[in-house]
Design a protein around this motif. Structure first.
Motif, short mmCIF file in Angstrom:
data_model
loop_
_atom_site.label_atom_id
_atom_site.label_comp_id
_atom_site.label_asym_id
_atom_site.label_seq_id
_atom_site.Cartn_x
_atom_site.Cartn_y
_atom_site.Cartn_z
N MET A 178 0.83 -1.19 0.00
CA MET A 178 0.00 0.00 0.00
C MET A 178 0.87 1.26 0.00
N GLY A 179 1.59 1.47 1.13
CA GLY A 179 2.54 2.56 1.16
C GLY A 179 1.94 3.94 1.27
N ALA A 180 0.66 4.10 1.66
CA ALA A 180 0.06 5.42 1.82
C ALA A 180 0.66 6.10 3.05
N GLU A 181 0.84 7.41 2.98
CA GLU A 181 1.49 8.14 4.07
C GLU A 181 0.79 9.47 4.27
N ALA A 182 0.66 9.91 5.52
CA ALA A 182 -0.01 11.18 5.80
C ALA A 182 0.50 11.79 7.09
N ALA A 183 0.63 13.11 7.08
CA ALA A 183 0.95 13.83 8.31
C ALA A 183 -0.34 13.95 9.11
N CYS A 184 -0.26 13.65 10.40
CA CYS A 184 -1.48 13.70 11.21
C CYS A 184 -1.12 13.81 12.69
N THR A 185 -2.16 13.96 13.50
CA THR A 185 -2.01 13.93 14.95
C THR A 185 -2.60 12.63 15.47
N ALA A 186 -1.86 11.96 16.35
CA ALA A 186 -2.31 10.68 16.91
C ALA A 186 -2.50 10.81 18.41
N HIS A 187 -3.44 10.01 18.92
CA HIS A 187 -3.73 9.99 20.35
C HIS A 187 -3.72 8.54 20.82
N PHE A 188 -2.96 8.27 21.89
CA PHE A 188 -2.91 6.90 22.40
C PHE A 188 -2.42 6.90 23.85
N ASN A 189 -3.16 6.22 24.71
CA ASN A 189 -2.79 6.07 26.12
C ASN A 189 -2.45 7.41 26.78
N GLY A 190 -3.27 8.42 26.53
CA GLY A 190 -3.07 9.71 27.16
C GLY A 190 -2.03 10.58 26.51
N LYS A 191 -1.39 10.09 25.45
CA LYS A 191 -0.37 10.87 24.74
C LYS A 191 -0.93 11.39 23.42
N THR A 192 -0.53 12.59 23.07
CA THR A 192 -0.89 13.19 21.79
C THR A 192 0.38 13.64 21.09
N ALA A 193 0.51 13.31 19.82
CA ALA A 193 1.73 13.67 19.09
C ALA A 193 1.41 13.94 17.63
N SER A 194 2.14 14.88 17.06
CA SER A 194 2.06 15.13 15.62
C SER A 194 3.19 14.39 14.95
N GLY A 195 2.87 13.75 13.83
CA GLY A 195 3.90 12.98 13.15
C GLY A 195 3.40 12.45 11.82
N THR A 196 3.88 11.28 11.44
CA THR A 196 3.55 10.69 10.15
C THR A 196 2.95 9.30 10.35
#
Length: 203
Positions: free
Chosen positions: A1-19
């Motif tokens: 597939m290889g699709a890629e996107a810049a986004c913000t993720a949320h997991f276990n109380g953490k929030t981060a901007s990345g890919t």
């Protein structure tokens, strides 16, 4: 597939901007201190709402703010390609399988392709699948290349995480054989497959 996107993720109380990256069998995210690699096989729930993709797996639920890409990613994760689709095989493909001991894969090939030769190569193969377990096996790649159509592919199938046959050794052998590596797929839970082709300038 290889699709890629810049986004913000949320997991276990953490929030981060990345890919975020959508591979053939896993959803990956890298951003700051948050790194995730979630195999499709481990996902128990996938939802998409208002541009947010939510994925539930054994470690919890992760969400990804993907915007307009979220519906497409959700669909592709819920309907991943089959192994043969990942390998790019078609109904009229002419295939050779050398030193491949995965019986289920050979049975898949036999049902799906137009011609299959097991144990020896045939001229003008669309694909040659070559099972390798030791670095010394890789010396055969140059000879196997001769069986390919100009636009054919030589796939090496090797065990994952084995010191006696590393990814770097496979890549070096392909280059030495006059081939270029163009794709890596998860062949099975225990094996990886690397795709090599003849450079365009030499076809």
């Amino acid at each position: 597939m290889g699709a890629e996107a810049a986004c913000t993720a949320h997991f276990n109380g953490k929030t981060a901007s990345g890919t975020a990256r959508l591979e053939t069998d896993a959803l990956q995210f890298r951003g700051g201190e948050l790194k995730l690699s979630i195999p499709f096989a481990q996902m128990s729930k996938i939802t998409n709402r208002a541009g947010t993709l939510r994925v539930t797996f054994p470690d919890g639920t992760a969400s990804f703010d993907l915007g307009v890409a979220a519906p497409k990613w959700a669909h592709r994760m819920q309907h991943p390609p089959s192994r043969l689709e990942k390998l790019g095989l078609e109904a009229d493909s002419r295939v050779s399988a050398i030193s491949v001991d995965d019986l289920s894969f050979l049975q898949e090939l036999e049902k799906a392709v137009g011609f299959l030769s097991i144990g020896r190569t045939v001229k003008d193969s669309d694909a040659v699948f070559f099972g390798v377990t030791r670095e010394a096996d890789l010396a055969r790649m140059e000879k196997l290349k001769a069986a390919l159509r100009p636009n054919g592919a030589l796939w090496t199938i090797r065990p994952k995480g084995r010191q006696e046959i590393s990814e770097s050794a496979v890549m070096a052998a392909g280059k030495a054989a006059g081939l270029v590596d163009v794709k890596v797929v998860s062949f099975s839970p225990t094996h990886t497959a690397e795709k090599f082709v003849i450079p365009l300038s030499k076809r």
